[in-house]
Design an enzyme around this catalytic site. Structure first.
Site, PDB file in Angstrom:
ATOM      1  N   CYS A 135      42.461  30.907  31.145  1.00  0.00           N
ATOM      2  CA  CYS A 135      42.854  29.993  30.334  1.00  0.00           C
ATOM      3  C   CYS A 135      42.125  28.696  30.861  1.00  0.00           C
ATOM      4  O   CYS A 135      42.076  28.360  31.992  1.00  0.00           O
ATOM      5  CB  CYS A 135      44.518  29.584  30.475  1.00  0.00           C
ATOM      6  SG  CYS A 135      45.563  31.197  30.143  1.00  0.00           S
TER       7      CYS A 135
ATOM      8  N   GLU B 239      49.942  30.706  47.077  1.00  0.00           N
ATOM      9  CA  GLU B 239      50.710  29.452  47.365  1.00  0.00           C
ATOM     10  C   GLU B 239      51.993  29.841  46.541  1.00  0.00           C
ATOM     11  O   GLU B 239      52.168  30.590  45.670  1.00  0.00           O
ATOM     12  CB  GLU B 239      50.235  28.381  46.533  1.00  0.00           C
ATOM     13  CG  GLU B 239      48.882  28.047  47.229  1.00  0.00           C
ATOM     14  CD  GLU B 239      48.471  26.790  46.426  1.00  0.00           C
ATOM     15  OE1 GLU B 239      47.362  26.281  47.405  1.00  0.00           O
ATOM     16  OE2 GLU B 239      48.612  26.295  45.547  1.00  0.00           O
TER      17      GLU B 239
ATOM     18  N   CYS C  87      43.567  25.957  33.303  1.00  0.00           N
ATOM     19  CA  CYS C  87      44.349  26.373  34.596  1.00  0.00           C
ATOM     20  C   CYS C  87      43.378  26.616  35.844  1.00  0.00           C
ATOM     21  O   CYS C  87      42.307  27.350  35.768  1.00  0.00           O
ATOM     22  CB  CYS C  87      44.935  27.734  34.198  1.00  0.00           C
ATOM     23  SG  CYS C  87      45.791  28.393  35.570  1.00  0.00           S
TER      24      CYS C  87
ATOM     25  N   CYS D  91      52.557  23.468  38.882  1.00  0.00           N
ATOM     26  CA  CYS D  91      52.213  24.726  38.181  1.00  0.00           C
ATOM     27  C   CYS D  91      50.953  24.357  37.596  1.00  0.00           C
ATOM     28  O   CYS D  91      50.605  23.512  36.899  1.00  0.00           O
ATOM     29  CB  CYS D  91      53.155  25.211  37.521  1.00  0.00           C
ATOM     30  SG  CYS D  91      54.766  25.866  38.291  1.00  0.00           S
TER      31      CYS D  91
ATOM     32  N   CYS E  47      43.654  34.915  39.216  1.00  0.00           N
ATOM     33  CA  CYS E  47      44.025  35.491  37.758  1.00  0.00           C
ATOM     34  C   CYS E  47      42.754  35.668  36.789  1.00  0.00           C
ATOM     35  O   CYS E  47      41.681  34.924  36.980  1.00  0.00           O
ATOM     36  CB  CYS E  47      44.921  34.398  37.015  1.00  0.00           C
ATOM     37  SG  CYS E  47      45.526  34.954  35.355  1.00  0.00           S
TER      38      CYS E  47
ATOM     39  N   CYS F  55      58.662  28.475  42.916  1.00  0.00           N
ATOM     40  CA  CYS F  55      57.495  28.807  42.075  1.00  0.00           C
ATOM     41  C   CYS F  55      56.807  29.827  42.923  1.00  0.00           C
ATOM     42  O   CYS F  55      55.970  29.293  43.818  1.00  0.00           O
ATOM     43  CB  CYS F  55      56.976  27.603  41.525  1.00  0.00           C
ATOM     44  SG  CYS F  55      55.349  27.955  40.675  1.00  0.00           S
TER      45      CYS F  55
END
Ligand code: SAH
Ligand code: SF4
Length: 361
Positions: A125, A101, A128, A339, A121, A114
């Site tokens: 975290c 995205e 997230c 984000c 990932c 962005c």
């Protein structure tokens, strides 16, 4: 049959100077005059074209040969959504089925894109949404820089003026591709976006920070801090075990330009007065600007956003310590475009056919 190239990288996967060399050599091999190669170069990034067929100043056989040997890559748009505040979210489908995205955020004269650097990932975290996807794969240089090219192609009047690496992925764990993409984004023969308008956001991958600092341009660095002491940080961000805060801050000293600390405000995890005092001390020591981000609950089931009054009090406490603080407004909330909320959800959604441009709830 045309000979297969031993190097499979596409023309848009190369820094502009390398792409120019490749095109010059190719033109020479075709027996074409040197001016032809110079004519091709701007169509890569400066005045991007969707495909060589649109280069109507070139003879048709040349366009066809270029399409065969050096096709211009595209990112296939799977869905696009537009928020009431003007934010646009793009979901790109990659040739192997992965999806990423980008989010275009207009603010006055500025248009910040962005971008993603990885599909998923690996760092997990806890707040997230991308972290919950897990790691799928690294993006190629074209897939990174091409997000800005696609937006420019689709909305010439909304060509990005600023870039933040705050989409999916950890950019400094995909350094070889991000290194090339930074050159493409910044170079005058590329997209020509000033280094000071390009921000790399990282949790603090120390070797990657050193590589970024070693570049001659002054790209901006944002460190996703989220807690100013290791004990508070560890439960939020597993990477703290591998690259402890002290090492990250040491690596940050190599940056001459002012850095930013990103700090997601999570109730009771990192939002107390004591947290503010620790953060204030650190920000002063490092001369850092602090960005406070309201936690988007979409990214984190089980965590509660810090209440707005708490965020204000936290920000005031930092200001009293002489720290420059920005409380970031959430943009594109209605389309889950903020984000940290980016997560490719198409796997579960694919069966449901949706009209193009529909805004998801
Ligand atoms: N991996 C890099 C860049 C991508 S994340 C990094 O972590 O810095 C981009 C930013 O979104 C980071 O500052 C991240 O901490 C923030 N973020 C992640 N989840 C969020 C959430 N649920 N709410 C608000 N911001 C979030
Ligand atoms: Fe990865 Fe950044 Fe999300 Fe952490 S915040 S899981 S590093 S994308």
């Amino acid at each position: 049959m045309p000979e297969r190239r031993s190097d499979p990288a596409g023309i848009l996967d190369r820094p502009p100077a390398a792409a120019a060399e490749v095109l010059a050599a190719w033109c020479a091999a075709q027996g074409l005059p040197a001016f032809r190669a110079r004519q091709l170069q701007p169509y890569l990034w400066q005045r991007p074209l969707p495909g060589w067929q649109e280069a109507t100043d070139l003879p048709r056989p040349l366009r066809e040969a270029l399409d065969r040997d050096w096709p211009l890559g595209r990112l296939e748009l799977a869905t696009e959504q537009r928020s009431v505040d003007g934010t646009r979210k793009f979901l790109w489908r990659l040739p192997d089925g992965e999806a990423i995205e980008s989010v275009l955020i207009p603010t006055g004269e500025r248009r910040t894109l962005c971008i993603s650097s990885q599909a998923g990932c690996a760092l997990g975290c806890i707040f997230c949404a991308t972290g919950r996807m897990g790691f799928r794969r690294n993006l190629t240089p074209f897939e990174v820089a091409g997000q800005a090219r696609e937006v420019a192609l689709r909305y010439p009047a909304e060509t990005p003026t600023n870039i933040v690496f705050m989409g999916l992925g950890e950019p400094l764990l995909n350094w070889p591709a991000v290194d090339v993409a930074l050159t493409i984004l910044n170079h005058p023969d590329g997209l020509g976006i000033g280094a000071r308008h390009i921000t790399v956001s990282t949790v603090g991958i120390v070797p990657g920070m050193a590589a970024l600092a070693a570049r001659p341009e002054q790209f901006r660095l944002a460190i996703s801090l989220h807690a100013a002491d290791p004990e508070r940080r560890r439960p939020l961000m597993p990477i703290e075990k591998k690259y402890p805060l002290a090492a990250v801050l040491e690596a940050a000293r190599a940056f001459t330009k002012r850095i930013t600390f990103e700090y997601v405000m999570i109730a009771e995890q990192n939002d107390t007065d004591r947290d503010a005092d620790h953060l204030g001390r650190l920000a002063r020591k490092m001369g850092a600007l602090v960005n406070l981000l309201p936690l988007h609950p979409g990214g984190a089931p089980g965590l509660t956003p810090a209440p707005p009054a708490r965020i204000r009090a936290f920000a005031d406490r930092l200001k009293h310590q002489g720290v420059e603080v920005v409380v970031r407004r959430s943009r594109g909330l209605d389309i889950s475009a903020a984000c940290g909320q980016l997560r490719v959800e198409t796997e579960s959604r694919r069966p449901r056919a949706r009209a193009p441009g529909t805004v998801a709830g």
